[in-house]
Design a protein around this motif. Structure first.
Motif, PDB file in Angstrom:
ATOM      1  N   VAL A 194       0.816  -1.217   0.000  1.00  0.00           N
ATOM      2  CA  VAL A 194       0.000   0.000   0.000  1.00  0.00           C
ATOM      3  C   VAL A 194       0.851   1.268   0.000  1.00  0.00           C
ATOM      4  N   ALA A 195       2.126   1.162   0.381  1.00  0.00           N
ATOM      5  CA  ALA A 195       2.948   2.362   0.547  1.00  0.00           C
ATOM      6  C   ALA A 195       3.159   3.104  -0.766  1.00  0.00           C
ATOM      7  N   LYS A 196       3.406   2.366  -1.849  1.00  0.00           N
ATOM      8  CA  LYS A 196       3.648   3.056  -3.115  1.00  0.00           C
ATOM      9  C   LYS A 196       2.426   3.861  -3.543  1.00  0.00           C
ATOM     10  N   ARG A 260      -9.333   9.165 -16.207  1.00  0.00           N
ATOM     11  CA  ARG A 260      -9.333  10.587 -15.885  1.00  0.00           C
ATOM     12  C   ARG A 260      -9.615  10.738 -14.394  1.00  0.00           C
ATOM     13  N   SER A 261      -8.652  11.307 -13.677  1.00  0.00           N
ATOM     14  CA  SER A 261      -8.748  11.467 -12.221  1.00  0.00           C
ATOM     15  C   SER A 261      -9.025  10.134 -11.544  1.00  0.00           C
ATOM     16  N   LEU A 262      -8.232   9.138 -11.925  1.00  0.00           N
ATOM     17  CA  LEU A 262      -8.312   7.800 -11.357  1.00  0.00           C
ATOM     18  C   LEU A 262      -6.902   7.247 -11.185  1.00  0.00           C
ATOM     19  N   ALA A 263      -6.795   6.202 -10.377  1.00  0.00           N
ATOM     20  CA  ALA A 263      -5.512   5.537 -10.153  1.00  0.00           C
ATOM     21  C   ALA A 263      -5.624   4.079 -10.554  1.00  0.00           C
ATOM     22  N   ILE A 264      -4.476   3.458 -10.839  1.00  0.00           N
ATOM     23  CA  ILE A 264      -4.455   2.058 -11.255  1.00  0.00           C
ATOM     24  C   ILE A 264      -3.273   1.359 -10.597  1.00  0.00           C
ATOM     25  N   ALA A 265      -3.475   0.111 -10.214  1.00  0.00           N
ATOM     26  CA  ALA A 265      -2.399  -0.698  -9.634  1.00  0.00           C
ATOM     27  C   ALA A 265      -2.626  -2.149 -10.008  1.00  0.00           C
ATOM     28  N   PRO A 297      -4.025 -15.627  -8.883  1.00  0.00           N
ATOM     29  CA  PRO A 297      -4.377 -14.807 -10.044  1.00  0.00           C
ATOM     30  C   PRO A 297      -3.653 -13.471  -9.983  1.00  0.00           C
ATOM     31  N   SER A 298      -3.634 -12.777 -11.089  1.00  0.00           N
ATOM     32  CA  SER A 298      -3.157 -11.394 -11.095  1.00  0.00           C
ATOM     33  C   SER A 298      -4.376 -10.482 -11.090  1.00  0.00           C
ATOM     34  N   ALA A 299      -4.200  -9.292 -10.559  1.00  0.00           N
ATOM     35  CA  ALA A 299      -5.330  -8.369 -10.442  1.00  0.00           C
ATOM     36  C   ALA A 299      -4.882  -6.968 -10.823  1.00  0.00           C
ATOM     37  N   THR A 300      -5.728  -6.279 -11.562  1.00  0.00           N
ATOM     38  CA  THR A 300      -5.543  -4.866 -11.865  1.00  0.00           C
ATOM     39  C   THR A 300      -6.770  -4.128 -11.359  1.00  0.00           C
ATOM     40  N   VAL A 301      -6.541  -3.079 -10.582  1.00  0.00           N
ATOM     41  CA  VAL A 301      -7.636  -2.344  -9.947  1.00  0.00           C
ATOM     42  C   VAL A 301      -7.551  -0.878 -10.341  1.00  0.00           C
ATOM     43  N   THR A 308      -5.886   3.035  -2.439  1.00  0.00           N
ATOM     44  CA  THR A 308      -6.968   2.054  -2.536  1.00  0.00           C
ATOM     45  C   THR A 308      -6.685   1.047  -3.640  1.00  0.00           C
ATOM     46  N   ALA A 309      -6.272   1.527  -4.814  1.00  0.00           N
ATOM     47  CA  ALA A 309      -5.965   0.619  -5.920  1.00  0.00           C
ATOM     48  C   ALA A 309      -4.848  -0.340  -5.537  1.00  0.00           C
TER      49      ALA A 309
END
Length: 513
Positions: A194-196, A260-265, A297-301, A308-309
């Motif tokens: 979560v730190a990154k 747009r104005s979102l994050a991804i991880a 599994p791998s996950a992309t959020v 949060t992502a």
């Protein structure tokens, strides 16, 4: 930008240098803009998108873009983001011996904790509770045991790791605190999950403060990223989602999003893990066992903020796919794509709305989905058990295309569906648990096929087969195969021909033929 995860804070490195407004880190495009402005007698050029790139930032690479302002303002945002990242790394890093977190982990007695570190640890505990323990920052000790195993080639003691993991899970918060009581020798914080993301959120805010006129800022650290505003008015940032089964740097993305104005991880990438002897183990540990997960599994959020992502991507790689996606559906503004170890994709209900125009057009190659109606017949039997059932799409040669439905989630009985088990079940437990639903009582039911294969790619027009297999405890087995053409619109029908499966229809439209 291509989201390829790298999920650790950096090893020790040289401090980030001070960067003036004309730093050599300015891209060639930015420098050209400055030259043109000077050549024009001091008339400023129209703002262009400014790009920056650095290596060895939190142990990986950083890419940043700033839109809507000139080079000086963009450089101010860039410098502010780098300064904030450097400041927080000195607090959160587990690879730097001089960081505050490393000192806390080494301490033989409780230490005072700075507000920054306390907020991060509280965030860790929030997501541990929200995920019912699937996400945990308490596993520093077990992870260190696996790093030592990779170095020595000797596996850790499994019983000892299990005891340690369960003792960590049982630590309770101190009175008037969200953090567990200090436990020297047991609790070693590992906050990479979560730190990154937390650092990205804070660095973005500092960049926005430094360039308040900017219309968009993109900040990507090792594939986890936050995208505020857009590169141009009314546009989102175009972001590629890496294919976890194609780790090559130049591999085509699995999907392309407009954010747009979102994050991804992302989490669960195959490029990470522990190699002990000749065997490769996942870097994701079962929080109750301290042992690497088998075939996670791998996950992309995608989420409103990067923390949060980041946390959710880790949690979804640990949780059963079905449970994880059900949780995502309850979280506002969050969407996810989960890919099983065999490459089967599972997406939240709103994921498709994030797809770029190009991806959406390809996915919509079929104007209307193919509807498949099937029947579970009624039996007059005292010991009736609802059948286990699987339905999938195959090519004429029998090779699988798309798994659509599995009823029954106990592997012992799913093995009674031999054709489906050979193609899907035996090698992909995570996919089984991701798509499987409870068995159903007799009745008429429907599923649809949108023309995509198991990897989310559009299928070309042509001949396919609907495969339906059923088996029932205290009953028999049955398999049906119905040939269909992808786009001809012609309804196909198989009447009831056995005891376990009733009639089967394939058609387009709202009504069965």
């Amino acid at each position: 930008m291509r989201a390829i995860p790298s999920r650790r804070l950096s090893r020790p490195r040289a401090p980030l240098p001070d960067r003036g407004p004309l730093s050599m880190s300015i891209s060639l495009r930015s420098l050209a803009t400055l030259v043109l402005a000077l050549a024009g007698g001091g008339v400023a050029a129209a703002p262009v998108l400014q790009h920056y790139q650095h290596e060895q930032v939190l142990g990986t690479s950083l890419r940043m873009s700033v839109a809507g302002v000139g080079p000086a303002e963009a450089e101010a945002a860039h410098a502010a983001a780098l300064a904030e990242i450097g400041r927080l790394e000195a607090v959160f890093s587990t690879w730097r011996e001089d960081s505050e977190l490393s000192r806390l982990n080494r301490a033989g007695a409780p230490l005072p904790v700075s507000p920054e570190l306390r907020r991060l640890l509280a965030l860790c505990e929030h997501w541990r509770e929200a995920s019912d323990g699937a996400f945990s920052c308490r596993l520093g000790g077990p992870l260190q045991a696996w790093r030592e195993a990779a170095a020595t080639g000797v596996l850790p003691d499994r019983v000892q790791l299990r005891r340690q993991a369960r003792a960590l899970a049982q630590l309770q918060p101190e009175p008037a605190s969200v953090l567990p009581a200090p436990s020297p020798g047991l609790l070693q914080w590992q906050v990479d999950g979560v730190a990154k993301g937390h650092i990205l959120d804070l660095a973005l805010q500092r960049a926005r403060d430094a360039a308040p006129q900017a219309s968009g800022i993109a900040l990507d650290i090792g594939g986890d990223a936050v995208y505020w505003g857009g590169p141009e008015a009314g546009q989102g940032w175009r972001v590629g989602v890496a294919d976890p089964l194609a780790p090559a740097d130049n591999a085509a993305p699995r999907a392309t999003l407009q954010l747009r104005s979102l994050a991804i991880a992302s989490s669960g990438h195959r490029s990470r893990g522990f190699k002990v002897g000749r065997r490769q183990y996942s870097h994701l540990l079962d929080p109750m066992e301290g042992w690497p997960l088998a075939y996670p599994p791998s996950a992309t959020v995608v989420a409103p903020d990067a923390a949060t992502a980041d946390a959710l991507a880790t949690a979804l790689s640990v949780m059963p796919i079905r449970d994880g996606l059900a949780w995502v559906e309850q979280l506002p503004g969050v969407e996810a794509l989960v890919v099983s170890d065999r490459g089967v994709s599972f997406a939240s209900s709103g994921w498709h709305r994030l797809l770029s125009v190009e991806t959406g057009a390809a996915a919509a190659a079929w104007p209307r989905p193919l509807r498949i109606d099937y029947e579970i017949p009624t039996h007059d039997a005292a010991r009736y058990r609802a059948p286990y059932l699987a339905l999938w799409i195959a090519r004429p040669d029998g090779s699988p295309v798309r798994q659509l439905l599995v009823l029954g989630d106990r592997s012992r009985y799913l093995q009674e569906l031999p054709q489906w088990w050979r193609l899907y079940g035996r090698d992909d437990e995570s996919a089984v648990h991701g798509i499987a639903r409870p068995t159903r009582l007799p009745g008429h039911y429907s599923v649809t096929w949108d023309g995509l294969d198991d990897q989310g790619r559009p299928c070309p027009p042509g001949e396919y087969r609907i495969e339906l297999e059923a088996a029932r405890e205290h009953g028999g087995r049955q398999r049906l195969s119905l040939a269909v053409h992808a786009l001809d619109g012609q309804a196909r029908h198989l009447p009831r021909a056995g005891d376990e499966i009733g009639a089967l229809y394939a058609h387009r439209g709202d009504d069965a033929p």
